[in-house]
Design an enzyme around this catalytic site. Structure first.
Site, short mmCIF file in Angstrom:
data_model
loop_
_atom_site.label_atom_id
_atom_site.label_comp_id
_atom_site.label_asym_id
_atom_site.label_seq_id
_atom_site.Cartn_x
_atom_site.Cartn_y
_atom_site.Cartn_z
N LYS A 182 0.85 -1.19 0.00
CA LYS A 182 0.00 0.00 0.00
C LYS A 182 0.89 1.24 0.00
CE LYS A 182 -3.58 0.31 2.62
NZ LYS A 182 -4.39 0.36 3.86
N ILE A 183 0.70 2.07 -1.01
CA ILE A 183 1.52 3.28 -1.16
C ILE A 183 0.60 4.47 -1.43
CG2 ILE A 183 3.33 4.39 -2.52
CD1 ILE A 183 4.39 1.62 -3.22
#
Length: 222
Positions: A87-88
């Site tokens: 997750k970015i």
């Protein structure tokens, strides 16, 4: 609607997999903080064992700069597994990291999406999932459902394989509206998941059926 649990609570996840069509689990630093002083890798691996290897596991990076995000992603994959979705946040450094990591074949969930342009850019970079923040967008006077609908149309128009994973919910109605707007996946916290079947009318109906059967047969089973 494909449900992903937005929690790191072991007991709750164990409960949900018994009666819900759970597709995976998402976490972030705030969610992990609720579980106290845990061993990060061990805790995530335990969740993976509960949901199974065929479900998706989404774990967020901590660093805010490009190089740091890449390092976090490498650490997450090393500690937890290469099948983990990283997750970015879809900001400048985050998008740069997504571009690099996708070129390496890393699975990516672009998160902290507050507007359509973020989603469009992350889609062009081939992010696997987009996580628009429904309740937070609404609090900023942005219509999250129209945004999701537009993002969905852009995905279809470009023949992209990117999926919408709507996040940030405060009630069941938001979840339903996001799904109807085009979010095939939703990631939902335990407070809202628990509200899915909390309608008192359901239990009232079941109790009435059971009592009527017992009046005839003097037992509460067939």
């Amino acid at each position: 609607m494909r449900l992903i649990i937005d929690s790191a609570n072991i007991e709750k996840i164990q409960e949900y997999v018994k009666y819900l069509p759970v597709e995976g689990v998402t976490t972030n630093p705030s969610i992990l903080k609720k579980e106290g002083k845990i061993d990060f890798a061990q805790h995530i691996k335990q969740i993976r064992e509960i949901i199974g290897t065929d479900k998706s596991m989404h774990v967020q990076t901590i660093a805010s700069d490009y190089e740091g995000i890449l390092k976090d992603a490498e650490t997450i994959q090393r500690l937890i597994g290469e099948d983990t979705y990283i997750k970015i946040p879809a900001n400048k450094d985050g998008l740069a990291a997504i571009k690099t990591l996708k070129a390496q074949g890393v699975k990516i969930t672009a998160t902290a999406i507050y507007n359509e342009i973020q989603a469009i850019l992350a889609t062009e970079l081939n992010a696997d999932f987009l996580a628009p923040y429904v309740n937070r967008m609404s609090n900023l006077n942005t219509d999250p459902y129209q945004a999701i609908s537009n993002i969905y149309e852009n995905i279809k128009r470009t023949d992209s394989e990117t999926k919408i994973l709507a996040a940030s919910f405060k009630n069941v109605d938001q979840v339903l509206k996001a799904n109807l707007a085009g979010a095939e996946f939703v990631t939902v916290g335990t407070d809202v998941v628990d509200a899915f079947l909390a309608d008192a009318n359901i239990n009232h109906a079941v109790t009435q059926f059971n009592n009527d059967w017992n009046d005839i047969h003097n037992k509460f089973e067939i």
